[in-house]
Design a protein around this motif. Sequence first.
Motif, short mmCIF file in Angstrom:
data_model
loop_
_atom_site.label_atom_id
_atom_site.label_comp_id
_atom_site.label_asym_id
_atom_site.label_seq_id
_atom_site.Cartn_x
_atom_site.Cartn_y
_atom_site.Cartn_z
N ARG A 49 0.97 -1.41 0.11
CA ARG A 49 0.03 -0.27 -0.06
C ARG A 49 0.94 1.49 -0.20
O ARG A 49 -0.25 2.59 -0.37
N GLU A 50 2.48 0.99 -0.40
CA GLU A 50 3.08 2.29 -0.12
C GLU A 50 2.91 2.96 -0.79
O GLU A 50 3.93 4.10 -1.60
N GLY A 51 2.97 2.81 -2.58
CA GLY A 51 2.86 3.24 -3.64
C GLY A 51 4.07 3.48 -4.17
O GLY A 51 4.75 4.64 -4.39
N TRP A 52 4.52 2.77 -4.99
CA TRP A 52 5.83 1.94 -5.27
C TRP A 52 5.45 2.36 -6.57
O TRP A 52 4.77 2.23 -7.08
N ASP A 53 6.66 2.82 -7.13
CA ASP A 53 6.86 2.46 -8.67
C ASP A 53 6.54 1.49 -9.58
O ASP A 53 5.93 1.19 -10.47
N TRP A 54 7.37 0.70 -8.67
CA TRP A 54 7.23 -1.37 -9.68
C TRP A 54 7.44 -1.80 -8.56
O TRP A 54 8.10 -1.76 -6.73
N VAL A 55 6.02 -2.77 -8.53
CA VAL A 55 6.87 -4.09 -7.89
C VAL A 55 6.87 -5.48 -8.74
O VAL A 55 6.02 -5.95 -9.85
N ALA A 56 8.10 -5.67 -8.03
CA ALA A 56 9.15 -6.74 -8.88
C ALA A 56 9.03 -8.01 -9.22
O ALA A 56 8.97 -8.43 -7.49
N VAL A 57 8.05 -8.85 -9.56
CA VAL A 57 8.02 -10.28 -9.53
C VAL A 57 8.69 -11.15 -10.55
O VAL A 57 8.72 -11.50 -12.04
N THR A 58 9.55 -11.94 -9.84
CA THR A 58 10.90 -12.98 -10.30
C THR A 58 10.50 -14.41 -10.52
O THR A 58 11.46 -14.95 -10.82
N SER A 59 9.20 -14.45 -9.80
CA SER A 59 9.17 -16.34 -10.09
C SER A 59 7.36 -16.89 -9.91
O SER A 59 7.08 -16.05 -9.40
N PRO A 60 6.95 -17.98 -10.52
CA PRO A 60 5.36 -17.97 -10.29
C PRO A 60 5.44 -18.38 -8.63
O PRO A 60 4.37 -17.82 -8.30
N ALA A 61 5.83 -18.57 -8.00
CA ALA A 61 5.85 -18.80 -6.37
C ALA A 61 5.90 -17.46 -6.15
O ALA A 61 4.57 -17.17 -5.49
N ALA A 62 6.68 -16.06 -6.33
CA ALA A 62 6.78 -15.26 -6.23
C ALA A 62 5.46 -14.34 -6.16
O ALA A 62 4.88 -13.44 -5.24
N ALA A 63 4.77 -15.05 -7.80
CA ALA A 63 3.40 -14.19 -7.34
C ALA A 63 2.47 -14.80 -6.68
O ALA A 63 1.83 -14.15 -6.66
N ARG A 64 2.62 -15.86 -6.72
CA ARG A 64 0.79 -16.34 -5.47
C ARG A 64 1.23 -16.33 -4.22
O ARG A 64 0.34 -15.53 -3.91
N PHE A 65 2.42 -15.98 -4.15
CA PHE A 65 2.55 -15.22 -2.17
C PHE A 65 2.40 -14.04 -2.18
O PHE A 65 1.88 -13.19 -1.66
N LEU A 66 2.57 -12.74 -3.47
CA LEU A 66 2.11 -11.15 -4.16
C LEU A 66 0.57 -11.29 -4.24
O LEU A 66 -0.10 -10.48 -3.16
N LEU A 67 0.83 -12.45 -4.51
CA LEU A 67 -1.55 -12.39 -4.52
C LEU A 67 -1.69 -12.43 -3.59
O LEU A 67 -3.48 -11.72 -3.07
N GLU A 68 -1.59 -13.23 -2.31
CA GLU A 68 -2.13 -13.50 -1.14
C GLU A 68 -1.76 -12.56 -0.66
O GLU A 68 -2.99 -11.67 0.31
N GLY A 69 -0.59 -11.70 -0.68
CA GLY A 69 -0.59 -9.92 0.18
C GLY A 69 -1.70 -8.87 0.05
O GLY A 69 -2.03 -7.89 0.65
N TRP A 70 -1.65 -9.71 -1.96
CA TRP A 70 -2.36 -8.07 -1.89
C TRP A 70 -3.46 -8.13 -1.90
O TRP A 70 -4.12 -7.42 -1.14
N ALA A 71 -4.35 -9.26 -1.85
CA ALA A 71 -5.61 -9.66 -1.69
C ALA A 71 -6.03 -9.47 -0.22
O ALA A 71 -6.76 -8.17 0.48
N GLU A 72 -5.26 -9.25 0.36
CA GLU A 72 -4.76 -9.29 2.20
C GLU A 72 -5.11 -7.54 2.29
O GLU A 72 -5.77 -6.71 3.37
#
Length: 236
Positions: A49-72
């Motif tokens: 929620r801190e307003g980053w210019d980019w959020v870098a996702v460097t693997s499918p596993a990282a994407a899945r954890f990102l999606l959990e945090g994004w929903a929360e």
Amino acid sequence: MGYVVLTREATKDASLARRLERAGVPFRQVPLTEHAPVPGRAELSRRLREGWDWVAVTSPAAARFLLEGWAEAGHPSLRLAAVGRGTARVLEGAGLEAAFVSERAYGRALAEALPHPGRVLWPTSTLAGSEFAEILAARGFEVERLDVYLTRPRTLDADERALLEGAAVAALGSPSAVRAWAEASEARPAAAAIGRVTGEAARTQGFAPVRWPADPGVEGWARVVHDLYFGKGHVP
């Protein structure tokens, strides 16, 4: 002639499995690793929620954890940069489209091509090296790394260990899978690695011969598996 052992989760190796099935290559699936959250994962929703210019996702596993945090976090707007189409597809499956996708599925490729320097949040694995952040920093980006998960060997049962022992070819998708195989079995069959880094790890552990595709992607990896299984592999 034995069989090929696919070493990632069934969903991650689905595309590879389909290609091998069409080519008449017998295979078994023995996932060797699993992912688990680490303390940094609890911070992810707040940091998103801190307003980053980019959020870098460097693997499918990282994407899945990102999606959990994004929903929360309540689905905040994110400008995402993804390593390769495979990682981008994981995001798209949850309704998030990456604003930038590297052509090659390597962290270095993303770091070298990411446009518009700015602040980057990089949620990643505890095992990830520092090269990605170092390249971005050298290009003028401000990078914040946040370790959100770890990759660890799965505990295999007796049947799974027996499958490793009988393999003609190991299809290895990461250095973590190489280490997990080496811990679980003394067998060192031919290895079809997803890329150079994984291939070099396999050679270090005694797999032989070891091959990997010249260009990243499942199609090239499937060809390497096929050629190794039928005795036609080449060293890239």
